[in-house]
Design a protein around this motif. Structure first.
Motif, PDB file in Angstrom:
ATOM      1  N   ASP A   9       7.082  51.693  26.431  1.00 41.77           N
ATOM      2  CA  ASP A   9       8.977  51.779  25.918  1.00 41.77           C
ATOM      3  C   ASP A   9       8.012  51.509  23.652  1.00 41.77           C
ATOM      4  OD1 ASP A   9       7.375  48.620  26.149  1.00 41.77           O
ATOM      5  OD2 ASP A   9       9.168  48.278  26.973  1.00 41.77           O
ATOM      6  N   ASN A  10       7.226  51.340  23.501  1.00 44.81           N
ATOM      7  CA  ASN A  10       6.925  51.749  22.239  1.00 44.81           C
ATOM      8  C   ASN A  10       6.892  52.744  21.684  1.00 44.81           C
ATOM      9  OD1 ASN A  10       7.126  48.873  21.478  1.00 44.81           O
ATOM     10  ND2 ASN A  10       4.545  48.286  21.834  1.00 44.81           N
ATOM     11  N   ASN A  11       6.520  54.583  22.776  1.00 44.45           N
ATOM     12  CA  ASN A  11       6.003  55.726  23.026  1.00 44.45           C
ATOM     13  C   ASN A  11       7.725  56.125  22.152  1.00 44.45           C
ATOM     14  OD1 ASN A  11       3.489  54.678  23.548  1.00 44.45           O
ATOM     15  ND2 ASN A  11       3.580  56.644  24.955  1.00 44.45           N
ATOM     16  N   GLY A  61       5.155  42.598  13.666  1.00 45.86           N
ATOM     17  CA  GLY A  61       4.392  42.916  14.982  1.00 45.86           C
ATOM     18  C   GLY A  61       5.008  41.702  15.437  1.00 45.86           C
ATOM     19  N   GLY A  62       4.497  42.409  17.074  1.00 44.81           N
ATOM     20  CA  GLY A  62       5.025  41.251  18.174  1.00 44.81           C
ATOM     21  C   GLY A  62       3.487  40.249  18.188  1.00 44.81           C
ATOM     22  N   THR A  63       2.849  41.170  18.118  1.00 46.02           N
ATOM     23  CA  THR A  63       1.627  39.760  18.543  1.00 46.02           C
ATOM     24  C   THR A  63       1.123  39.376  17.163  1.00 46.02           C
ATOM     25  OG1 THR A  63      -0.251  41.602  18.815  1.00 46.02           O
ATOM     26  CG2 THR A  63      -1.100  40.503  17.704  1.00 46.02           C
ATOM     27  N   GLY A  64       1.621  39.383  16.205  1.00 50.58           N
ATOM     28  CA  GLY A  64       1.852  38.473  14.879  1.00 50.58           C
ATOM     29  C   GLY A  64       2.696  37.537  15.262  1.00 50.58           C
ATOM     30  N   ALA A  86      -0.463  37.925  30.786  1.00 53.98           N
ATOM     31  CA  ALA A  86       0.163  37.738  29.615  1.00 53.98           C
ATOM     32  C   ALA A  86      -0.758  38.893  28.298  1.00 53.98           C
ATOM     33  CB  ALA A  86       0.120  36.368  29.179  1.00 53.98           C
ATOM     34  N   HIS A  87       0.061  39.138  27.754  1.00 60.43           N
ATOM     35  CA  HIS A  87      -0.039  39.992  26.187  1.00 60.43           C
ATOM     36  C   HIS A  87      -1.401  39.626  25.587  1.00 60.43           C
ATOM     37  CE1 HIS A  87       0.602  42.610  22.759  1.00 60.43           C
ATOM     38  NE2 HIS A  87       0.313  43.548  23.290  1.00 60.43           N
ATOM     39  N   ILE A  88      -1.038  38.034  25.385  1.00 57.51           N
ATOM     40  CA  ILE A  88      -1.324  37.574  24.148  1.00 57.51           C
ATOM     41  C   ILE A  88      -2.935  37.196  24.925  1.00 57.51           C
ATOM     42  CG2 ILE A  88       0.393  35.799  23.276  1.00 57.51           C
ATOM     43  CD1 ILE A  88      -0.945  33.679  25.319  1.00 57.51           C
ATOM     44  N   THR A 143       8.095  39.925  32.464  1.00 54.17           N
ATOM     45  CA  THR A 143       6.833  39.360  32.378  1.00 54.17           C
ATOM     46  C   THR A 143       5.911  40.989  31.927  1.00 54.17           C
ATOM     47  OG1 THR A 143       6.478  40.584  34.463  1.00 54.17           O
ATOM     48  CG2 THR A 143       6.728  37.841  34.088  1.00 54.17           C
ATOM     49  N   GLU A 144       4.688  41.081  32.133  1.00 52.66           N
ATOM     50  CA  GLU A 144       3.596  42.626  31.858  1.00 52.66           C
ATOM     51  C   GLU A 144       3.996  42.938  33.275  1.00 52.66           C
ATOM     52  OE1 GLU A 144       2.807  39.439  30.719  1.00 52.66           O
ATOM     53  OE2 GLU A 144       2.867  39.310  28.153  1.00 52.66           O
ATOM     54  N   MET A 145       4.420  42.358  33.875  1.00 54.98           N
ATOM     55  CA  MET A 145       3.964  43.746  35.601  1.00 54.98           C
ATOM     56  C   MET A 145       5.858  43.768  35.981  1.00 54.98           C
ATOM     57  SD  MET A 145       1.353  42.706  35.934  1.00 54.98           S
ATOM     58  CE  MET A 145       1.485  44.178  37.266  1.00 54.98           C
ATOM     59  N   VAL A 170       7.868  31.857  24.437  1.00 56.16           N
ATOM     60  CA  VAL A 170       8.356  32.058  24.714  1.00 56.16           C
ATOM     61  C   VAL A 170       7.881  33.927  24.601  1.00 56.16           C
ATOM     62  CG1 VAL A 170      10.385  34.719  26.238  1.00 56.16           C
ATOM     63  CG2 VAL A 170       9.608  32.079  26.474  1.00 56.16           C
ATOM     64  N   ASP A 171       7.241  34.893  24.611  1.00 54.07           N
ATOM     65  CA  ASP A 171       6.628  36.004  24.380  1.00 54.07           C
ATOM     66  C   ASP A 171       7.751  36.837  25.010  1.00 54.07           C
ATOM     67  OD1 ASP A 171       6.066  38.557  24.108  1.00 54.07           O
ATOM     68  OD2 ASP A 171       4.295  38.461  24.338  1.00 54.07           O
ATOM     69  N   GLY A 172       9.222  37.153  24.118  1.00 51.52           N
ATOM     70  CA  GLY A 172      10.279  37.894  24.454  1.00 51.52           C
ATOM     71  C   GLY A 172      10.094  39.101  23.962  1.00 51.52           C
ATOM     72  N   ALA A 173       8.905  39.680  23.915  1.00 45.06           N
ATOM     73  CA  ALA A 173       9.048  41.131  22.879  1.00 45.06           C
ATOM     74  C   ALA A 173      10.223  41.556  23.940  1.00 45.06           C
ATOM     75  CB  ALA A 173       7.501  41.822  23.537  1.00 45.06           C
ATOM     76  N   ARG A 174       9.893  41.411  25.617  1.00 48.15           N
ATOM     77  CA  ARG A 174      11.345  42.602  26.153  1.00 48.15           C
ATOM     78  C   ARG A 174      13.284  40.553  26.578  1.00 48.15           C
ATOM     79  NH1 ARG A 174       6.157  44.555  28.398  1.00 48.15           N
ATOM     80  NH2 ARG A 174       5.914  47.041  27.206  1.00 48.15           N
ATOM     81  N   ILE A 175      12.626  40.344  25.640  1.00 44.59           N
ATOM     82  CA  ILE A 175      13.610  39.549  26.135  1.00 44.59           C
ATOM     83  C   ILE A 175      15.287  40.151  25.962  1.00 44.59           C
ATOM     84  CG2 ILE A 175      14.474  38.622  24.042  1.00 44.59           C
ATOM     85  CD1 ILE A 175      13.949  36.539  26.489  1.00 44.59           C
ATOM     86  N   ALA A 203      11.242  46.352  18.372  1.00 48.87           N
ATOM     87  CA  ALA A 203      10.591  47.563  18.740  1.00 48.87           C
ATOM     88  C   ALA A 203      11.018  47.840  19.835  1.00 48.87           C
ATOM     89  CB  ALA A 203       9.072  46.986  18.018  1.00 48.87           C
ATOM     90  N   LYS A 204      10.426  47.570  21.006  1.00 49.99           N
ATOM     91  CA  LYS A 204      11.015  47.872  22.217  1.00 49.99           C
ATOM     92  C   LYS A 204      11.833  48.302  22.704  1.00 49.99           C
ATOM     93  CE  LYS A 204       7.077  45.915  24.497  1.00 49.99           C
ATOM     94  NZ  LYS A 204       5.123  46.581  23.356  1.00 49.99           N
ATOM     95  N   ASN A 205      13.137  48.103  21.674  1.00 57.60           N
ATOM     96  CA  ASN A 205      14.230  48.086  22.141  1.00 57.60           C
ATOM     97  C   ASN A 205      15.378  48.568  21.104  1.00 57.60           C
ATOM     98  OD1 ASN A 205      16.933  47.567  23.793  1.00 57.60           O
ATOM     99  ND2 ASN A 205      17.617  45.888  22.696  1.00 57.60           N
TER     100      ASN A 205
HETATM  101  C1  LIG Z   1       4.784  41.794  26.446  1.00 64.51           C
HETATM  102  C2  LIG Z   1       4.147  42.210  24.987  1.00 64.51           C
HETATM  103  N1  LIG Z   1       4.267  41.347  23.573  1.00 64.51           N
HETATM  104  C3  LIG Z   1       4.246  41.092  22.999  1.00 64.51           C
HETATM  105  C4  LIG Z   1       4.280  42.605  22.188  1.00 64.51           C
HETATM  106  C5  LIG Z   1       4.040  43.213  20.946  1.00 64.51           C
HETATM  107  O1  LIG Z   1       2.536  43.812  20.652  1.00 64.51           O
HETATM  108  P1  LIG Z   1       2.653  44.018  18.930  1.00 64.51           P
HETATM  109  O2  LIG Z   1       1.624  43.767  18.272  1.00 64.51           O
HETATM  110  O3  LIG Z   1       2.078  46.358  19.695  1.00 64.51           O
HETATM  111  O4  LIG Z   1       3.833  44.402  18.535  1.00 64.51           O
HETATM  112  C6  LIG Z   1       4.357  43.459  23.509  1.00 64.51           C
HETATM  113  C7  LIG Z   1       3.428  45.295  22.915  1.00 64.51           C
HETATM  114  O5  LIG Z   1       2.973  45.728  23.553  1.00 64.51           O
HETATM  115  C8  LIG Z   1       3.833  43.288  24.741  1.00 64.51           C
HETATM  116  O6  LIG Z   1       3.610  43.991  25.709  1.00 64.51           O
END
Ligand SMILES: Cc1ncc(COP(=O)(O)O)c(C=O)c1O
Length: 342
Positions: A9-11, A61-64, A86-88, A143-145, A170-175, A203-205
């Motif tokens: 979804d980042n593409n 960004g999300g990692t930050g 988990a992404h982390i 979740t990542e799944m 909560v990592d809500g990249a897709r909340i 970003a994913k939305n």
């Molecule tokens: C679950 C999840 N958390 C966080 C991120 C954020 O990542 P980024 O640092 O690329 O914005 C992503 C991106 O792929 C993700 O899938």
């Protein structure tokens, strides 16, 4: 015509309404680093969703968002419990460990979700100086799944965390995808179930870039402005993140886009499922589809459509939908799958 794919979804590009917000914000000078009317309005919109008690900070960004949010919640001798997927844990190049100093304690979760039973074994070292001290349970929602925690699952995790002197992150990249999936508003599935800190995804939305860290306990967020700057995530031209968030969240754009992505994932899943030899591996609860595609077909498919093999051992592939996925994209892709997988 430009091509769309299902890799991430980042593409996807940026939603046209967000592009318009960026263009409109690009007028004249305003004070940098967030002391501007765009940011004031965006924070106000966040307060409408999450309540006035929430403290909100924008980052690049999300990692930050994850790393700095966790940093605000922990000391370096503490630990963060998360899913193995988990992404982390797998996709942040060790940044959470490096910047928080904390050990990540990961648990195996075939569906991406953590259960309290899996956390209990980490508690036996509490108070023992030779062990890291569990302090945060971090879950991804969705979740990542591609699965989604129910409100009651989150409530159970939050209660368990708080009963054991821990916090829920909560990592809500897709909340947004999760809220749509649960037919809930954003507060109900965060502050409403006891979440302490949320990484809020943009970003994913459909945003170009920008995420938010939302603290539901003012004390936890009290030093965050220093943590954000020291962590290199204080955007100087903050207005461009703020303008995007204001547009995403002041009307129903966030919900519309996420609902569309989720619906496209369900269509893709139901079409893929009909192809003999292809098996879905996860329930489709958000905007991701996970399916086993026999390995011998993958190279031919990837020649035309880029996507990730998520688990090479079982040849499980991940397909993500986004705000701009169309039914034609799905039909073209599935037609190719049908042609190749005979
Ligand atoms: C679950 C999840 N958390 C966080 C991120 C954020 O990542 P980024 O640092 O690329 O914005 C992503 C991106 O792929 C993700 O899938």
């Amino acid at each position: 015509m430009a091509k769309r794919s299902f890799a991430s979804d980042n593409n996807a590009g940026v939603h046209p309404e967000i592009i318009e917000a960026l263009r409109a914000a690009n007028d004249g000078h305003v004070v940098a680093y967030g002391d501007d009317p765009f940011t004031a309005r965006a924070i106000n919109v966040f307060h409408k969703h999450f309540g006035k008690d929430a403290t909100i900070y924008f980052v690049f960004g999300g990692t930050g968002a994850n790393v700095l949010g966790l940093k605000a919640m922990t000391k370096s001798y503490e630990a963060v419990i998360c899913a193995e997927t988990a992404h982390i844990n797998v996709d942040e190049c060790g940044a959470p460990e490096k910047f928080t100093g904390c050990k990540l304690l990961s648990v195996r979760t075939p569906d991406g979700k953590i259960r309290t039973e899996q956390i209990k074994p980490f508690l036996h070292g509490v108070g023992f100086e030779h062990h890291v001290q569990p302090r945060v349970i971090s879950v991804s929602q969705a979740t990542e799944m591609g699965t989604v925690y129910t409100k009651s699952e989150l409530k159970t995790l939050a209660r368990f965390a708080h009963d054991h002197n821990m916090l829920l992150h909560v990592d809500g990249a897709r909340i947004a995808n999760a809220a749509v999936s649960l037919n809930a508003n954003l507060k109900e599935i965060t502050a409403g179930v006891g979440v302490d800190v949320l990484s809020f995804g943009g970003a994913k939305n459909g945003m170009m870039y920008g995420e938010a860290v939302v603290f539901f306990d003012k004390k936890l967020g009290s030093d965050f402005k220093y943590i954000r700057k020291q962590g290199m995530h204080l955007p100087s031209k903050m207005r461009f993140i703020s303008a995007q968030f204001e547009t995403l969240l002041s009307g129903d754009l966030w919900r519309r886009s996420a609902a569309h992505a989720n619906r496209m994932a369900r269509v893709l899943a139901s079409e893929l499922e009909k192809v003999p030899g292809i098996r879905l591996t996860q329930p489709v609860e958000a905007n991701g589809v996970f399916a086993v595609i026999p390995e011998k077909y993958i190279a031919a498919l990837q020649k035309k459509y880029f996507f990730y093999v998520w688990n090479e051992e079982i040849s499980e592939c991940r397909f993500m939908c986004s705000f701009d996925t169309t039914e034609d994209d799905i039909h073209d892709f599935v037609a190719l799958v049908r042609k190749i997988v005979k």
